[in-house]
Design a protein around this motif. Structure first.
Motif, PDB file in Angstrom:
ATOM      1  N   ASP A  46       0.845  -1.186   0.000  1.00 26.54           N
ATOM      2  CA  ASP A  46       0.000   0.000   0.000  1.00 26.54           C
ATOM      3  C   ASP A  46       0.890   1.249   0.000  1.00 26.54           C
ATOM      4  N   ASP A  47       0.507   2.240  -0.803  1.00 23.73           N
ATOM      5  CA  ASP A  47       1.293   3.478  -0.853  1.00 23.73           C
ATOM      6  C   ASP A  47       1.439   4.131   0.520  1.00 23.73           C
ATOM      7  N   LYS A  63       6.178   6.621  -8.803  1.00 25.14           N
ATOM      8  CA  LYS A  63       5.933   6.702  -7.373  1.00 25.14           C
ATOM      9  C   LYS A  63       7.022   5.924  -6.653  1.00 25.14           C
ATOM     10  N   ARG A 121       6.762   4.614  -1.631  1.00 21.04           N
ATOM     11  CA  ARG A 121       6.366   3.322  -1.059  1.00 21.04           C
ATOM     12  C   ARG A 121       7.541   2.365  -0.963  1.00 21.04           C
TER      13      ARG A 121
END
Lengths: 474, 458
Positions: free
Chosen positions: A164-165, A426, A429
């Motif tokens: 999960d981020d 991203k 994470r």
């Protein structure tokens, strides 16, 4: 109405009642056969719930269905503000059906939470799911192993893993909560087994009432599987797996054992807090002290799980490989050697052991080469920490050249891992903490009077790094 | 007129005589006072206000709806069964006025009950929101306790393109009507995709005619972007980079935003109103720097919400739509009791309501063009004969239900959306004039033709 008609009707009523009584017996038998829960078994329920379940009778199912449909309709439209209430009603209408609890909590923890961008909002839904199981489901179904398993899974996977981020936020929040209740110590439950001061008593109450955890059971778990860092989610996962295991029947034990062993594996990989600072996610490292316990857990599992013995053996072998390598890279050569010998003895045909010709150094170097190409953040972080530890060890041994070599290796590994992310991707994470932060944490760790290097080495290191002398204990 | 007043007054008296008014009053008070105490919400002030609005207004609608049906059936059917109507019918008053008077009596009764309970809900909302911290109050004022309208980009008309491509394909293919329908759908999606998809490293621009939002600009109220996107390769729990540039050369301000947002869900974020250009155009650019393509659906991908008015008037309009529904229910109840006895009328109207509430099932059958399903291999209807009978019936029912259900005042209020005067007027036209008119025409005709003197003997 004439008399004859009345008698006829009364006979009819009696006949139908007898029929109903007879068919009820068949229905009850069928219920037992397909293991449908009986409402009469509902324990610990508040009077209102007992009344509702009995008063509504068979209509409960219809109402619950309507609520399910509404919940799904709203979810389709991305409207979540009613979800907590709907889940509450649905579970209260069918409190003995474990699937209802499992589905509702999973929905909140996994499906709804990810619809939010802010980690705070996500966390609120993750906790809603956990609370539904921990505070309500276990109250009505205290002997249901799958609920314990699911609860443990939420801690181990949703909070503990990195999928999960917002996982860093979850970990930080959970750490802060447990840090408060455990008095700032990973094994703070010890003070709460027999709390002496008022402050300890208050914390023990919070631990029992809010988090539903018993310090005495935590102690039992720590003795069997630990030492665990209780501020990390995998320790809580082990707790719920262990409590469930105590209540489970033989055929249900397997799922709970698995969750315990999986959590122990995670605890071994990153179950130690090296460094924590307010407002920052704590820095974790491998918990190498629990290698014997994790090994023991695997051996027990191999003895107990006859059906899937090959899978467990494979997992055990992988664990041993990892343990040897982690111990090696963290400069615990003696232990690394011991476990390497054990690996050779236990799995003489292991490709990696054979490939290394049974030599520990070759084995470790090969693993490094493989690891550098891996994408496992925890693994890479642990290598970097290990190299830095070596660097400080050689510095303390006055071998500056080697120390610099390890330091450069650590930095290069950090650079190489971070350079895999292209701009715009991203990275929070799965990104590593800044190199300086990792370095500082390792230094703090090796200079720690309790768990760090030996006193002479610490003193040498302090001199070499122009650090003030170690404060003396009064 | 005096005769009508007399009937209205008789209906009010009957309502008080049935003690229904008292029971409903107590239930309404419980809905307004007790519900907020027991409901669980998502933990935010916004969530609490939304659930409060939804549950209290829904409870009020349900309670008043049931009582209206009950009262409508009771007031006429019982009068007929107990022969009291004979005393009225012999007076110099036409039968349509008796019927109409009872309808008006029920409408005014509902107006009173709805007005009081609505005022309580409004007061409660304002009172509770005033107790919140300023930041939360601000959120509520901007997002929930407000009337916002929305603007979207003009959806291009794809029909000509779709038909052109379809005709080209059909030149080389021989297809059944069902297959043609599927192919048309497929082509439509392909044509749409060109507008919806933003490939990796590409940009998408929306130009929205935002003249309507200029009032918000004058008031300095923020406008909100409401967006929803999908990604080609979703990862569970991941968020995606959204780079926005909002404004143009003609606007006072151009802002750039960098956000990480979750896919497949709505997001709302405020932007200053002066990003709207002097020509009334709002230009929004999105750049996709993710590793996957991003899709903004044409219908709900991007919407601009702007302040149009205060909450109070919106709330009043919502209550009026609820009143229109109650007016319709009263007409249905009275129509049923014009030719049925009280228990049968009550049962029949409740059944019709349940049938109408199941319209979603019928709607999905209509969309799939079958009631009994299709053979998975041949895609042919399993029971074409029954389908040919049932489908027209379902289509008609769905159309009728849609006339009444096209408006969702509670949904609109809880999401801070404007119920426009136009919508209110069309709701009045569809629900009261059209549907209520049909029900009252049936009712008045049945009542007119009914033999009142023999009804009591049954």
């Amino acid at each position: 109405m004439d008399k004859g008609k009345k008698i006829l009707l009364i006979c009819g009523i009696i006949l139908f009642l007898l029929g109903a009584w007879q068919s009820q017996k068949t229905v009850d038998k069928e219920r037992k056969k397909i293991e449908l829960p009986n409402v009469a078994d509902l324990q610990n329920a508040p009077p209102m719930l007992r009344f509702t379940t009995i008063a509504l009778g068979g209509f409960r199912g219809i109402i619950a269905n309507i609520l399910w449909i509404r919940a799904y309709d709203l979810q389709d439209k991305d409207k979540y503000f009613e979800m907590v209430q709907l889940a509450d009603w649905i579970t209260k209408l069918q409190p003995r059906l474990k699937q209802v609890w499992l589905m509702q909590s999973w929905n909140m923890t996994y499906n709804i939470s990810i619809k939010f961008t802010n980690p705070e909002d996500r966390w609120r839904w993750v906790m809603r799911g956990i609370e539904l199981l921990r505070d309500d489901a276990l109250r009505y179904c205290p002997d249901e192993p799958l609920i314990y398993r699911e609860l443990a899974w939420f801690y181990q996977h949703k909070i503990g893993q990195i999928l999960d981020d917002a996982h860093q936020y979850y970990k930080k929040f959970w750490f802060d909560e447990m840090n408060r209740v455990l008095g700032g110590k990973g094994d703070g439950y010890i003070d709460l087994v027999n709390p002496q001061t008022q402050e300890q008593k208050t914390r023990a109450e919070i631990l029992k009432n809010k988090y539903k955890m018993e310090p005495s059971i935590m102690k039992e778990i720590d003795e069997r599987f630990g030492p665990l860092e209780w501020r990390l989610p995998e320790a809580t996962a082990i707790y719920w797996g262990y409590v469930g295991l105590k209540k489970a029947k033989d055929e249900d034990r397997i799922v709970l054992r698995r969750i315990i062993y999986q959590s122990m594996q995670i605890a071994f990989q990153r179950g130690r807090i090296i460094f924590s600072k307010a407002d920052e996610v704590p820095l974790y490292g491998p918990n190498l002290d629990i290698v014997p316990k994790v090994n023991e857990a695997y051996e027990t599992m191999m003895a107990e799980e006859k059906e899937k013995i090959d899978t467990v053996k494979r997992a055990h072998r992988n664990f041993l490989r990892q343990a040897v390598f982690q111990l090696y890279t963290h400069a615990r050569i003696k232990e690394a050697k011991k476990w390497f010998d054990y690996l050779k003895e236990k799995y003489p045909d292991d490709v990696q052991v054979k490939g290394a010709g049974g030599d520990l150094d070759t084995f470790a170097i090969k693993r490094v080469t493989e690891a550098i190409n891996e994408n496992d953040m925890n693994m890479i972080k642990s290598f970097i920490q290990g190299f830095l530890q070596y660097s400080y060890l050689y510095l303390a041994y006055d071998d500056e050249q080697r120390a610099n070599g390890y330091f450069l290796l650590a930095k290069k590994l950090w650079d190489s891992y971070q350079s895999r992310f292209v701009p715009g991707q991203k990275v929070e994470r799965i990104a590593l903490p800044p190199f300086e932060e990792l370095n500082k944490a390792v230094l703090t760790d090796v200079l720690d009077p309790q768990n760090g290097f030996e006193p002479q080495l610490r003193a040498v290191l302090r001199t070499k790094l122009n650090l003030p002398p170690e404060p003396q204990n009064k | 007129m005096q005769r009508l007043y007399a009937i209205i007054w008789l209906t009010w008296k009957a309502a008080f005589r049935f003690r229904l008014i008292w029971v409903i009053s107590v239930l309404l008070a419980m809905a307004v006072v007790l519900l907020p105490l027991v409901i669980k919400h998502d933990g935010t002030a916004r969530g609490f206000t939304q659930i409060l609005l939804t549950y209290t207004l829904s409870s009020i609608t349900a309670l008043l709806g049931i009582s209206t049906l009950w009262l409508a059936c009771g007031t006429l059917a019982r009068d007929i069964e107990e022969s009291q109507i004979q005393l009225v019918a012999v007076k110099p008053i036409p039968r349509w006025q008796i019927w109409f008077g009872k309808w008006l009596g029920l409408i005014t009764l509902n107006m009173m009950m709805l007005g009081i309970s609505g005022a309580c809900v409004y007061g409660l909302l304002i009172y509770r929101s005033a107790k919140l911290p300023e930041k939360e109050q601000q959120i509520l004022r901007n997002e929930v306790l407000v009337a916002r309208s929305s603007m979207r980009e003009q959806i291009p008309d794809f029909k000509a393109d779709v038909e052109r491509i379809l005709n080209e394909r059909l030149k080389t293919l021989t297809l059944t009507p069902d297959e043609v329908r599927d192919l048309r759908k497929q082509i439509e999606e392909q044509v749409k995709a060109a507008q919806q998809i933003v490939p990796k490293d590409y940009r998408r621009e929306w130009v929205i005619d935002a003249k309507k939002a200029l009032k918000a600009v004058e008031l300095g109220r923020p406008i909100y972007l409401r967006i929803k996107f999908y990604v080609a390769q979703p990862t569970i729990g991941a968020t995606y980079l959204c780079l926005w540039r909002i404004g143009s050369d003609t606007s006072k301000q151009v802002i750039e935003l960098e956000q990480r947002l979750a896919n497949e869900t709505f997001h709302e974020f405020p932007v200053p109103p002066d990003v709207i250009g002097s020509d009334g155009k709002l230009v929004i650019n999105f750049v996709n720097r993710n590793q996957t393509a991003v899709l903004f659906p044409l219908d709900e991908g991007l919407e601009v919400l702007y302040y149009e008015g205060g909450f109070l008037m919106n709330f009043v309009r919502a209550l009026l739509i609820i009143l229109f529904w109650l007016v319709l229910l009263a007409a249905i109840g009275l129509a049923a009791s014009s030719f049925l006895s009280f228990p049968v009328a009550a049962f029949a109207t409740m059944s019709v309501m349940i049938f109408f509430f199941s319209s979603d099932i019928m709607r999905s059958s209509v969309e799939e063009n079958t009631v009994f399903g299709r053979d998975h291999e041949t895609n042919k209807q399993i029971n074409p004969v029954m389908d040919s009978i049932m489908l027209p019936l379902f289509k008609l029912t769905v159309k009728v239900v849609d006339l009444a259900q096209a408006y969702s005042p509670v949904d609109y209020l809880s999401s801070g959306r404007t119920i426009s005067w136009f919508e209110l007027l069309s709701a009045f036209g569809q629900v009261v004039v059209l549907l209520g008119g049909v029900a009252s025409a049936i009712g008045i005709t049945a009542f007119y033709r009914r033999e009142l003197a023999i009804a009591g003997s049954t």
